[in-house]
Design a protein around this motif. Structure first.
Motif, PDB file in Angstrom:
ATOM      1  N   GLN A  66       0.947  -1.084  -0.009  1.00  0.00           N
ATOM      2  CA  GLN A  66       0.210   0.012  -0.062  1.00  0.00           C
ATOM      3  C   GLN A  66       0.838   1.234   0.155  1.00  0.00           C
ATOM      4  N   ALA A  82      -9.484   2.150   0.153  1.00  0.00           N
ATOM      5  CA  ALA A  82      -8.867   3.287   0.967  1.00  0.00           C
ATOM      6  C   ALA A  82      -7.815   3.967   0.405  1.00  0.00           C
ATOM      7  N   THR A  96      -5.736  -1.266  -1.879  1.00  0.00           N
ATOM      8  CA  THR A  96      -6.954  -1.166  -1.417  1.00  0.00           C
ATOM      9  C   THR A  96      -8.001  -0.004  -1.804  1.00  0.00           C
ATOM     10  N   ASP A 129      -8.845  -5.988   7.519  1.00  0.00           N
ATOM     11  CA  ASP A 129      -9.928  -6.965   7.049  1.00  0.00           C
ATOM     12  C   ASP A 129      -9.271  -8.361   7.016  1.00  0.00           C
ATOM     13  N   ASP A 136      -8.614  -1.391   6.105  1.00  0.00           N
ATOM     14  CA  ASP A 136      -8.544  -2.109   5.033  1.00  0.00           C
ATOM     15  C   ASP A 136      -7.856  -3.275   5.250  1.00  0.00           C
TER      16      ASP A 136
END
Ligand code: HEM
Length: 217
Positions: A47, A103, A101, A209, A206
């Protein structure tokens, strides 16, 4: 006569709650506690790649901006480090194995939207790089002690080329204090930095999860 509080301190104070929310998000808590597998840590590095690509693309455009330009320091840039880290963590085909993701998509869209103004750029720059230099070092230590990851895989947290962190932080705070923003622009830097913290927290949410998948057995 009252002394004016430096803007860097006002900003720090104004973002403290957002900082603490980010720091206390379950994914970060698990990472710091040493509960995450190597794959769990790698998910964050992936990310980061998308987020820093957006920030550093804005940096390339803002380099010559009279206000934001002095914040642009090449040794801060993390895309080269992340590229090496992800190759080490995921293999040569790393680029085909990662995706943002929802977000992260929202975060990079926001950076693309506001990152070409000095206010927006500095807010996003501040929130990430000053944090990596401080709290990021806790993660760096965790990677070393728990996973034995020091060179490739952990370059993202290596700011040794910047020189002593306190000297760099003081210089950065001086830049914040002396940037010729109006009161409205300073308020906008604070608002955008608060938003940047929330965007980071949303990325951690995220990642949480998949927390069960990422926990060490
Ligand atoms: C891993 C958990 C974290 C820890 C242990 C941590 C710890 C710290 C510490 C100790 C400082 C103070 C450094 C100083 O006084 O100069 C700091 C500052 C900062 N952190 Fe974090 N942090 C964490 C996560 C984050 C995250 C997720 C972000 C944002 C994405 C962030 C952004 C910042 C920023 C912008 C500052 C600079 C504040 C200022 O001095 O103006 N931190 N952090």
């Amino acid at each position: 006569m009252s002394e004016e509080i430096p803007f860097s301190q006002v900003l720090r104070q104004a973002t403290r709650e957002g900082h603490d929310r980010a720091q206390e998000s379950p994914y970060i808590v698990a990472l710091i506690a040493g509960d995450l597998s190597r794959a769990g840590y790698t998910a964050l590095a992936a990310q980061h790649y998308f987020i820093y690509a957006a920030i550093e693309s804005a940096a390339a455009a803002m380099r010559r901006d009279p206000v934001a330009g002095p914040f642009v320091v090449d040794t801060l840039h993390r895309v080269p480090a992340l590229t090496a880290d992800l190759a080490a963590l995921l293999g040569p085909d790393w680029q085909t194995r990662i995706q943002p993701t929802a977000a992260t998509e929202a975060y990079r869209a926001r950076v693309a939207e506001v990152g070409h103004t000095s206010v927006g750029f500095v807010a996003h720059h501040y929130t990430r790089y000053l944090g990596d230099i401080a709290g990021g070092q806790v993660i760096r230590a965790r990677l070393r002690t728990q996973h034995g990851i020091t060179g490739a895989g952990a370059h993202f947290y290596d700011f040794d080329d910047l020189g002593p962190a306190p000297v760099f932080r003081d210089r950065y705070r001086r830049l914040l204090d002396t940037a010729p923003w109006t009161a409205e622009q300073r308020a906008a830097v604070i608002a955008e930095s608060r938003l940047a913290f929330e965007l980071n927290t949303a990325v951690f949410t995220d990642l949480a999860d998949d927390l069960d998948k990422f926990l060490v057995a």
